[in-house]
Design an enzyme around this catalytic site. Structure first.
Site, PDB file in Angstrom:
ATOM      1  N   LYS A   1     -39.523 -95.803  84.016  1.00 45.99           N
ATOM      2  CA  LYS A   1     -38.420 -95.554  84.146  1.00 45.99           C
ATOM      3  C   LYS A   1     -37.279 -96.685  84.481  1.00 45.99           C
ATOM      4  O   LYS A   1     -36.274 -96.645  84.079  1.00 45.99           O
ATOM      5  CB  LYS A   1     -38.415 -94.598  85.463  1.00 45.99           C
ATOM      6  CG  LYS A   1     -39.024 -93.003  85.046  1.00 45.99           C
ATOM      7  CD  LYS A   1     -38.434 -92.399  83.861  1.00 45.99           C
ATOM      8  CE  LYS A   1     -38.850 -90.963  83.977  1.00 45.99           C
ATOM      9  NZ  LYS A   1     -38.319 -90.321  82.444  1.00 45.99           N
TER      10      LYS A   1
ATOM     11  N   TYR B   1     -44.984 -94.835  86.538  1.00 43.61           N
ATOM     12  CA  TYR B   1     -44.105 -94.102  86.349  1.00 43.61           C
ATOM     13  C   TYR B   1     -42.680 -94.939  86.424  1.00 43.61           C
ATOM     14  O   TYR B   1     -41.816 -94.974  85.812  1.00 43.61           O
ATOM     15  CB  TYR B   1     -44.260 -92.758  87.282  1.00 43.61           C
ATOM     16  CG  TYR B   1     -42.730 -91.686  86.833  1.00 43.61           C
ATOM     17  CD1 TYR B   1     -42.946 -90.902  85.640  1.00 43.61           C
ATOM     18  CD2 TYR B   1     -41.790 -91.605  87.649  1.00 43.61           C
ATOM     19  CE1 TYR B   1     -41.795 -89.892  85.582  1.00 43.61           C
ATOM     20  CE2 TYR B   1     -40.850 -90.451  87.603  1.00 43.61           C
ATOM     21  CZ  TYR B   1     -40.942 -89.849  86.560  1.00 43.61           C
ATOM     22  OH  TYR B   1     -40.009 -88.995  86.445  1.00 43.61           O
TER      23      TYR B   1
ATOM     24  N   SER C   1     -35.096 -91.838  86.281  1.00 42.47           N
ATOM     25  CA  SER C   1     -35.324 -91.308  87.551  1.00 42.47           C
ATOM     26  C   SER C   1     -35.074 -92.389  88.581  1.00 42.47           C
ATOM     27  O   SER C   1     -34.938 -93.426  88.576  1.00 42.47           O
ATOM     28  CB  SER C   1     -36.919 -90.928  87.666  1.00 42.47           C
ATOM     29  OG  SER C   1     -37.326 -90.595  89.069  1.00 42.47           O
TER      30      SER C   1
HETATM   31  P1  NAP Z   1     -41.635 -80.774  82.570  1.00 46.16           P
HETATM   32  O1  NAP Z   1     -41.028 -79.632  83.301  1.00 46.16           O
HETATM   33  O2  NAP Z   1     -43.079 -81.351  82.730  1.00 46.16           O
HETATM   34  O3  NAP Z   1     -41.353 -80.943  80.944  1.00 46.16           O
HETATM   35  C1  NAP Z   1     -41.837 -82.040  80.244  1.00 46.16           C
HETATM   36  C2  NAP Z   1     -41.327 -81.561  78.937  1.00 46.16           C
HETATM   37  O4  NAP Z   1     -41.847 -82.880  78.087  1.00 46.16           O
HETATM   38  C3  NAP Z   1     -41.891 -80.493  78.126  1.00 46.16           C
HETATM   39  O5  NAP Z   1     -40.948 -79.943  77.465  1.00 46.16           O
HETATM   40  C4  NAP Z   1     -43.085 -81.031  77.372  1.00 46.16           C
HETATM   41  O6  NAP Z   1     -43.336 -80.325  76.133  1.00 46.16           O
HETATM   42  C5  NAP Z   1     -42.401 -82.498  76.990  1.00 46.16           C
HETATM   43  N1  NAP Z   1     -43.514 -83.476  76.701  1.00 46.16           N
HETATM   44  C6  NAP Z   1     -44.451 -83.792  77.295  1.00 46.16           C
HETATM   45  N2  NAP Z   1     -45.066 -84.809  76.416  1.00 46.16           N
HETATM   46  C7  NAP Z   1     -44.642 -84.810  75.276  1.00 46.16           C
HETATM   47  C8  NAP Z   1     -44.683 -85.775  74.301  1.00 46.16           C
HETATM   48  N3  NAP Z   1     -45.776 -86.566  74.125  1.00 46.16           N
HETATM   49  N4  NAP Z   1     -43.956 -85.433  73.205  1.00 46.16           N
HETATM   50  C9  NAP Z   1     -42.823 -84.597  73.372  1.00 46.16           C
HETATM   51  N5  NAP Z   1     -42.592 -83.866  74.280  1.00 46.16           N
HETATM   52  C10 NAP Z   1     -43.584 -84.150  75.174  1.00 46.16           C
HETATM   53  O7  NAP Z   1     -40.673 -82.129  83.095  1.00 46.16           O
HETATM   54  P2  NAP Z   1     -39.236 -82.173  83.861  1.00 46.16           P
HETATM   55  O8  NAP Z   1     -39.235 -82.193  85.332  1.00 46.16           O
HETATM   56  O9  NAP Z   1     -38.361 -81.315  82.941  1.00 46.16           O
HETATM   57  O10 NAP Z   1     -38.788 -83.720  83.336  1.00 46.16           O
HETATM   58  C11 NAP Z   1     -38.137 -84.202  82.254  1.00 46.16           C
HETATM   59  C12 NAP Z   1     -37.661 -85.487  82.251  1.00 46.16           C
HETATM   60  O11 NAP Z   1     -36.988 -85.767  83.415  1.00 46.16           O
HETATM   61  C13 NAP Z   1     -38.954 -86.456  82.347  1.00 46.16           C
HETATM   62  O12 NAP Z   1     -38.489 -87.632  81.515  1.00 46.16           O
HETATM   63  C14 NAP Z   1     -39.099 -86.890  83.938  1.00 46.16           C
HETATM   64  O13 NAP Z   1     -39.684 -88.020  83.965  1.00 46.16           O
HETATM   65  C15 NAP Z   1     -37.490 -86.912  84.193  1.00 46.16           C
HETATM   66  N6  NAP Z   1     -37.501 -86.598  85.808  1.00 46.16           N
HETATM   67  C16 NAP Z   1     -37.815 -85.239  86.266  1.00 46.16           C
HETATM   68  C17 NAP Z   1     -37.789 -85.317  87.626  1.00 46.16           C
HETATM   69  C18 NAP Z   1     -37.942 -83.987  88.378  1.00 46.16           C
HETATM   70  O14 NAP Z   1     -38.061 -83.991  89.735  1.00 46.16           O
HETATM   71  N7  NAP Z   1     -38.555 -82.970  87.613  1.00 46.16           N
HETATM   72  C19 NAP Z   1     -37.098 -86.224  88.367  1.00 46.16           C
HETATM   73  C20 NAP Z   1     -36.758 -87.545  87.833  1.00 46.16           C
HETATM   74  C21 NAP Z   1     -37.107 -87.422  86.401  1.00 46.16           C
HETATM   75  P3  NAP Z   1     -44.886 -79.478  76.084  1.00 46.16           P
HETATM   76  O15 NAP Z   1     -44.857 -78.553  76.825  1.00 46.16           O
HETATM   77  O16 NAP Z   1     -44.828 -79.136  74.464  1.00 46.16           O
HETATM   78  O17 NAP Z   1     -45.910 -80.716  76.371  1.00 46.16           O
END
Ligand code: NAP
Length: 250
Positions: free
Chosen positions: A163, A159, A146
């Site tokens: 990261k 976080y 991130s």
């Molecule tokens: P999200 O919509 O909250 O989805 C999270 C995903 O991770 C879901 O599929 C969830 O599955 C899975 N997950 C959670 N805990 C888990 C575990 N213990 N084992 C296996 N799977 C697990 O998140 P997102 O926004 O798509 O983020 C995805 C990645 O991008 C993350 O690493 C996040 O830090 C990074 N990121 C996101 C943003 C943003 O703005 N959204 C920005 C920078 C980086 P379940 O539903 O089954 O729990």
């Protein structure tokens, strides 16, 4: 011209692929021809929907439940993939959570939960696939970090630390496995419209994004697809590719 399905014959495991960015990456890599393993921890219906979306489009996919913060669960996950698919070419370490709070008030359990999944989970999955990829003398690993890990963010010490750790892990792993034809890169999204960001007050954030909007999961997936599927990316390793609308430059 590059093939429209350059990943045909390859298997890709995407952690946390039931929702958000992981879901979009799963669809993109399936469209590029890969057999996709949709990992999730609790959203079984959502994971099955991703599998259906891929198979109904002529692709190949299956879902596996595993908490990738746990060593035994990760080892079992990789064992199951290798039994079922006989190979593993691409690992996308995407699963992540937030447990925000100011440092002074942050509970140790919130620190640990975030570090355990967002950093240790990446280590566990990478270590578990390394032997297979080293033997195959090929592989692509993408770690979703991130911009917060590069610039810090008040209220996200856990976080940001996890990261930032992923960036160091990415570069160290890249150096260790490069001689065997394996590349390891990180993709650093800025603010992307997913469940993770839906509660945020968008106004002050938008003011800090030169391109003026949140990104989409598909835009992050496009960067991932480039790094794992485009032959032109074969000479890129140990890098952090930001997909952040220009939020952090330099
Ligand atoms: P999200 O919509 O909250 O989805 C999270 C995903 O991770 C879901 O599929 C969830 O599955 C899975 N997950 C959670 N805990 C888990 C575990 N213990 N084992 C296996 N799977 C697990 O998140 P997102 O926004 O798509 O983020 C995805 C990645 O991008 C993350 O690493 C996040 O830090 C990074 N990121 C996101 C943003 C943003 O703005 N959204 C920005 C920078 C980086 P379940 O539903 O089954 O729990």
């Amino acid at each position: 011209m590059t093939s429209p399905r350059p990943l045909t014959g390859q298997t890709a495991l995407i952690t946390g692929a039931s929702r958000g960015i992981g879901r979009a990456v799963a669809l993109a890599l399936a469209e590029a021809g890969a057999e996709v393993v949709v990992n999730y921890s609790s959203s079984a219906d959502a994971a099955e929907e991703v599998v259906q979306a891929i198979t109904s489009n002529g692709g190949s996919a299956y879902a596996i439940k595993a908490n990738v913060a746990e060593e035994d669960a990760v080892d079992q996950l990789i064992k199951t993939v290798l039994e079922r698919s006989s190979r593993l070419d691409i690992l996308i370490n995407n699963a992540g959570i937030t447990r925000d709070g100011l440092l002074m008030r942050m509970k140790t359990e919130d620190w640990q939960a975030v570090v355990n999944l967002n950093l240790t989970g990446v280590f566990l999955c990478t270590r578990a696939v390394a032997r297979t990829m080293l033997k195959q003398k090929s592989g692509r690993i993408i770690n979703i970090t991130s911009v917060v890990g590069l610039m810090g963010n008040a209220g996200q010490a856990n976080y940001a630390a996890a990261k930032a750790g992923v960036v160091g892990l990415t570069k160290s792993t890249a150096k260790e496995v490069a001689s065997r034809g394996i590349t390891v890169n990180a993709v650093a999204p800025g603010f992307i419209t997913t469940d993770m960001t839906k509660e945020l007050d968008s106004e002050p954030i938008l003011a800090a994004i030169p391109l003026g909007s949140f990104g989409t999961p598909e835009q992050v997936a496009g960067a991932v697809r480039f790094l794992v599927a485009d032959p032109a990316a074969a000479y890129i390793t140990g890098q952090v590719l930001q997909v952040d609308g220009g939020m952090l430059m330099g």
